[in-house]
Design a protein around this motif. Structure first.
Motif, PDB file in Angstrom:
ATOM      1  N   ASN A 118     -43.859-122.275  84.686  1.00 11.20           N
ATOM      2  CA  ASN A 118     -44.962-121.310  84.668  1.00 11.20           C
ATOM      3  C   ASN A 118     -44.709-120.159  85.623  1.00 11.20           C
ATOM      4  OD1 ASN A 118     -46.482-122.674  82.726  1.00 11.20           O
ATOM      5  ND2 ASN A 118     -47.507-123.953  84.245  1.00 11.20           N
ATOM      6  N   GLY A 119     -44.108-120.460  86.771  1.00 13.92           N
ATOM      7  CA  GLY A 119     -43.764-119.406  87.723  1.00 13.92           C
ATOM      8  C   GLY A 119     -42.764-118.432  87.138  1.00 13.92           C
ATOM      9  N   VAL A 120     -41.741-118.959  86.467  1.00 10.77           N
ATOM     10  CA  VAL A 120     -40.726-118.098  85.837  1.00 10.77           C
ATOM     11  C   VAL A 120     -41.359-117.246  84.738  1.00 10.77           C
ATOM     12  CG1 VAL A 120     -38.636-118.103  84.409  1.00 10.77           C
ATOM     13  CG2 VAL A 120     -38.788-119.620  86.387  1.00 10.77           C
ATOM     14  N   LEU A 121     -42.210-117.852  83.917  1.00 14.99           N
ATOM     15  CA  LEU A 121     -42.874-117.102  82.842  1.00 14.99           C
ATOM     16  C   LEU A 121     -43.745-115.986  83.413  1.00 14.99           C
ATOM     17  CD1 LEU A 121     -43.878-120.023  80.448  1.00 14.99           C
ATOM     18  CD2 LEU A 121     -42.128-118.279  80.049  1.00 14.99           C
ATOM     19  N   ASN A 122     -44.405-116.256  84.531  1.00 16.50           N
ATOM     20  CA  ASN A 122     -45.238-115.222  85.154  1.00 16.50           C
ATOM     21  C   ASN A 122     -44.392-114.066  85.669  1.00 16.50           C
ATOM     22  OD1 ASN A 122     -47.497-116.735  84.621  1.00 16.50           O
ATOM     23  ND2 ASN A 122     -47.656-117.612  86.671  1.00 16.50           N
ATOM     24  N   ILE A 123     -43.219-114.389  86.238  1.00 16.45           N
ATOM     25  CA  ILE A 123     -42.309-113.328  86.699  1.00 16.45           C
ATOM     26  C   ILE A 123     -41.864-112.468  85.515  1.00 16.45           C
ATOM     27  CG2 ILE A 123     -40.046-112.828  87.708  1.00 16.45           C
ATOM     28  CD1 ILE A 123     -40.348-115.452  89.331  1.00 16.45           C
ATOM     29  N   ILE A 124     -41.499-113.131  84.424  1.00 12.40           N
ATOM     30  CA  ILE A 124     -41.040-112.395  83.239  1.00 12.40           C
ATOM     31  C   ILE A 124     -42.141-111.463  82.734  1.00 12.40           C
ATOM     32  CG2 ILE A 124     -40.379-112.659  80.805  1.00 12.40           C
ATOM     33  CD1 ILE A 124     -38.912-115.248  81.647  1.00 12.40           C
ATOM     34  N   LYS A 125     -43.361-111.953  82.687  1.00 13.09           N
ATOM     35  CA  LYS A 125     -44.481-111.119  82.217  1.00 13.09           C
ATOM     36  C   LYS A 125     -44.699-109.923  83.139  1.00 13.09           C
ATOM     37  CE  LYS A 125     -46.927-115.037  80.140  1.00 13.09           C
ATOM     38  NZ  LYS A 125     -48.094-115.967  80.297  1.00 13.09           N
ATOM     39  N   GLU A 126     -44.641-110.153  84.448  1.00 17.59           N
ATOM     40  CA  GLU A 126     -44.911-109.071  85.404  1.00 17.59           C
ATOM     41  C   GLU A 126     -43.768-108.055  85.462  1.00 17.59           C
ATOM     42  OE1 GLU A 126     -47.650-111.703  88.511  1.00 17.59           O
ATOM     43  OE2 GLU A 126     -45.754-110.850  89.199  1.00 17.59           O
ATOM     44  N   GLU A 141     -26.821-109.506  94.292  1.00 14.89           N
ATOM     45  CA  GLU A 141     -27.315-108.136  94.201  1.00 14.89           C
ATOM     46  C   GLU A 141     -26.188-107.121  94.306  1.00 14.89           C
ATOM     47  OE1 GLU A 141     -30.323-108.117  97.218  1.00 14.89           O
ATOM     48  OE2 GLU A 141     -31.890-108.802  95.820  1.00 14.89           O
ATOM     49  N   LYS A 142     -25.134-107.495  94.994  1.00 18.37           N
ATOM     50  CA  LYS A 142     -23.944-106.626  95.071  1.00 18.37           C
ATOM     51  C   LYS A 142     -23.328-106.469  93.689  1.00 18.37           C
ATOM     52  CE  LYS A 142     -19.691-105.975  97.723  1.00 18.37           C
ATOM     53  NZ  LYS A 142     -18.772-106.556  98.748  1.00 18.37           N
ATOM     54  N   ASN A 143     -23.451-107.507  92.860  1.00 19.86           N
ATOM     55  CA  ASN A 143     -22.958-107.454  91.477  1.00 19.86           C
ATOM     56  C   ASN A 143     -23.974-106.827  90.530  1.00 19.86           C
ATOM     57  OD1 ASN A 143     -20.721-108.777  92.419  1.00 19.86           O
ATOM     58  ND2 ASN A 143     -21.192-110.736  91.455  1.00 19.86           N
ATOM     59  N   LYS A 144     -25.055-106.284  91.113  1.00 20.09           N
ATOM     60  CA  LYS A 144     -26.124-105.625  90.352  1.00 20.09           C
ATOM     61  C   LYS A 144     -26.998-106.603  89.559  1.00 20.09           C
ATOM     62  CE  LYS A 144     -24.336-101.714  91.701  1.00 20.09           C
ATOM     63  NZ  LYS A 144     -24.950-100.975  92.836  1.00 20.09           N
ATOM     64  N   SER A 145     -26.899-107.886  89.868  1.00 24.41           N
ATOM     65  CA  SER A 145     -27.766-108.862  89.207  1.00 24.41           C
ATOM     66  C   SER A 145     -29.165-108.790  89.811  1.00 24.41           C
ATOM     67  CB  SER A 145     -27.213-110.269  89.385  1.00 24.41           C
ATOM     68  OG  SER A 145     -25.902-110.365  88.870  1.00 24.41           O
ATOM     69  N   ARG A 146     -30.164-109.080  89.013  1.00 24.11           N
ATOM     70  CA  ARG A 146     -31.530-109.146  89.518  1.00 24.11           C
ATOM     71  C   ARG A 146     -31.864-110.598  89.809  1.00 24.11           C
ATOM     72  NH1 ARG A 146     -36.088-105.591  86.864  1.00 24.11           N
ATOM     73  NH2 ARG A 146     -36.941-106.152  88.894  1.00 24.11           N
ATOM     74  N   PHE A 192     -21.656-113.090  87.242  1.00 27.86           N
ATOM     75  CA  PHE A 192     -22.905-112.390  86.963  1.00 27.86           C
ATOM     76  C   PHE A 192     -22.756-110.891  87.170  1.00 27.86           C
ATOM     77  CE2 PHE A 192     -24.717-116.620  88.382  1.00 27.86           C
ATOM     78  CZ  PHE A 192     -25.031-117.028  87.097  1.00 27.86           C
ATOM     79  N   ASP A 193     -23.522-110.124  86.392  1.00 26.44           N
ATOM     80  CA  ASP A 193     -23.508-108.668  86.545  1.00 26.44           C
ATOM     81  C   ASP A 193     -24.906-108.126  86.259  1.00 26.44           C
ATOM     82  OD1 ASP A 193     -23.819-108.567  83.737  1.00 26.44           O
ATOM     83  OD2 ASP A 193     -21.646-108.507  83.425  1.00 26.44           O
ATOM     84  N   SER A 194     -24.995-106.821  86.002  1.00 21.27           N
ATOM     85  CA  SER A 194     -26.303-106.172  85.835  1.00 21.27           C
ATOM     86  C   SER A 194     -27.036-106.620  84.569  1.00 21.27           C
ATOM     87  CB  SER A 194     -26.116-104.651  85.805  1.00 21.27           C
ATOM     88  OG  SER A 194     -25.250-104.282  84.741  1.00 21.27           O
ATOM     89  N   ASN A 195     -26.344-107.309  83.694  1.00 20.90           N
ATOM     90  CA  ASN A 195     -26.994-107.799  82.472  1.00 20.90           C
ATOM     91  C   ASN A 195     -27.746-109.105  82.687  1.00 20.90           C
ATOM     92  OD1 ASN A 195     -26.011-105.750  80.661  1.00 20.90           O
ATOM     93  ND2 ASN A 195     -23.987-106.704  80.806  1.00 20.90           N
ATOM     94  N   HIS A 196     -27.604-109.683  83.874  1.00 15.58           N
ATOM     95  CA  HIS A 196     -28.171-111.004  84.105  1.00 15.58           C
ATOM     96  C   HIS A 196     -29.432-110.954  84.965  1.00 15.58           C
ATOM     97  CE1 HIS A 196     -23.905-112.057  83.148  1.00 15.58           C
ATOM     98  NE2 HIS A 196     -24.531-112.978  82.439  1.00 15.58           N
ATOM     99  N   ARG A 197     -30.399-111.743  84.535  1.00 12.71           N
ATOM    100  CA  ARG A 197     -31.594-111.979  85.338  1.00 12.71           C
ATOM    101  C   ARG A 197     -31.506-113.428  85.825  1.00 12.71           C
ATOM    102  NH1 ARG A 197     -35.718-110.094  80.557  1.00 12.71           N
ATOM    103  NH2 ARG A 197     -35.020-107.917  80.357  1.00 12.71           N
ATOM    104  N   ILE A 198     -31.583-113.625  87.124  1.00 15.61           N
ATOM    105  CA  ILE A 198     -31.361-114.953  87.692  1.00 15.61           C
ATOM    106  C   ILE A 198     -32.643-115.451  88.343  1.00 15.61           C
ATOM    107  CG2 ILE A 198     -30.010-116.289  89.360  1.00 15.61           C
ATOM    108  CD1 ILE A 198     -27.849-114.027  88.948  1.00 15.61           C
ATOM    109  N   PHE A 199     -33.091-116.626  87.911  1.00 19.30           N
ATOM    110  CA  PHE A 199     -34.269-117.259  88.462  1.00 19.30           C
ATOM    111  C   PHE A 199     -33.827-118.517  89.207  1.00 19.30           C
ATOM    112  CE2 PHE A 199     -35.373-114.942  84.681  1.00 19.30           C
ATOM    113  CZ  PHE A 199     -36.526-114.246  85.031  1.00 19.30           C
ATOM    114  N   ALA A 200     -34.200-118.615  90.466  1.00 18.97           N
ATOM    115  CA  ALA A 200     -33.786-119.771  91.269  1.00 18.97           C
ATOM    116  C   ALA A 200     -34.812-120.008  92.370  1.00 18.97           C
ATOM    117  CB  ALA A 200     -32.404-119.545  91.863  1.00 18.97           C
ATOM    118  N   GLY A 201     -34.701-121.170  93.006  1.00 16.09           N
ATOM    119  CA  GLY A 201     -35.628-121.504  94.080  1.00 16.09           C
ATOM    120  C   GLY A 201     -34.944-121.583  95.419  1.00 16.09           C
TER     121      GLY A 201
END
Length: 207
Positions: free
Chosen positions: A195-203, A26-31, A6-15
């Motif tokens: 729905n939680g992931v979609l809300n994060i994306i919108k915000e 985050e050290k790899n600049k991933s969000r 993973f790098d800065s181009n990646h958005r990672i959603f997890a629980g």
């Protein structure tokens, strides 16, 4: 192995992302976005969790919930909903908590209440104990006093709330019931997370 990809181009959603994994990402600049830190996710997750608690009680007891004596440790989202539903189907519910405010809320709903530190003095009264507190509070002192046919259902996250080794030693039926939403209502659990992931994306991204 995945973290290194993973790098800065990646958005990672997890629980429930551990701090170790999060810091590496985050050290790899991933969000990194933890959807279980979303209020709407945790609130909605309480419903299938309580459904799973009811199923565990029904599957592991030979008596009705109605008229049984239940102790609920913790009065957060899951604890309060559990106490309300058990009471609504005729159980005699005692809420066990550390805060005066939680005991007051329980009392205002017509429930009995008890400080966790005082529970051992009444432990032998209960048929069912449900724990939602992620700290070992159902210890040897309590386990040695409860009825042998009392069932314990622990839905807390690690390190959990029950000393399972002592419970096993004493022949007490103590169940660790983790990840209940995905087990008892996988479709609903998936929708809640989506729905939680979609809300994060919108915000975060306005997408």
């Amino acid at each position: 192995e995945l973290v290194s990809l993973f790098d800065s181009n990646h958005r990672i959603f997890a629980g429930m992302v551990s701090n170790t994994i999060k810091s590496k990402l985050e050290k790899n600049k991933s969000r990194v976005f933890d959807y279980f830190k979303r209020e709407e996710v945790t609130v909605m997750n309480a419903v299938p969790t309580v459904q799973g608690i009811l199923k565990a009680i029904i599957d592991n007891t030979e008596f009705t919930i109605n008229s049984s004596k239940c102790a609920v440790f913790g009065y957060g989202r899951i604890g309060s909903l559990t106490a309300d539903i058990l009471s609504s189907i005729g159980a005699k519910v005692t809420v066990c908590a550390r805060k005066y405010s939680d005991l007051a809320k329980a009392t205002s709903k017509g429930l009995d209440s008890c400080f966790i530190k005082d529970f051992s003095s009444i432990a032998d009264e209960f048929d069912i104990i449900i724990n939602t507190v992620p700290a070992v509070i159902i210890n040897r002192d309590i386990l040695e006093k409860i009825k042998k046919d009392c069932i314990i259902i622990d839905v807390a996250s690690a390190p959990y709330g029950t000393d399972f080794a002592v419970a096993s030693e004493l022949g007490i039926n103590a169940l660790l019931c983790s990840s209940l939403p995905g087990k008892v209502a996988p479709k609903t659990a998936g929708e809640i997370i989506a729905n939680g992931v979609l809300n994060i994306i919108k915000e975060e991204f306005g997408e």
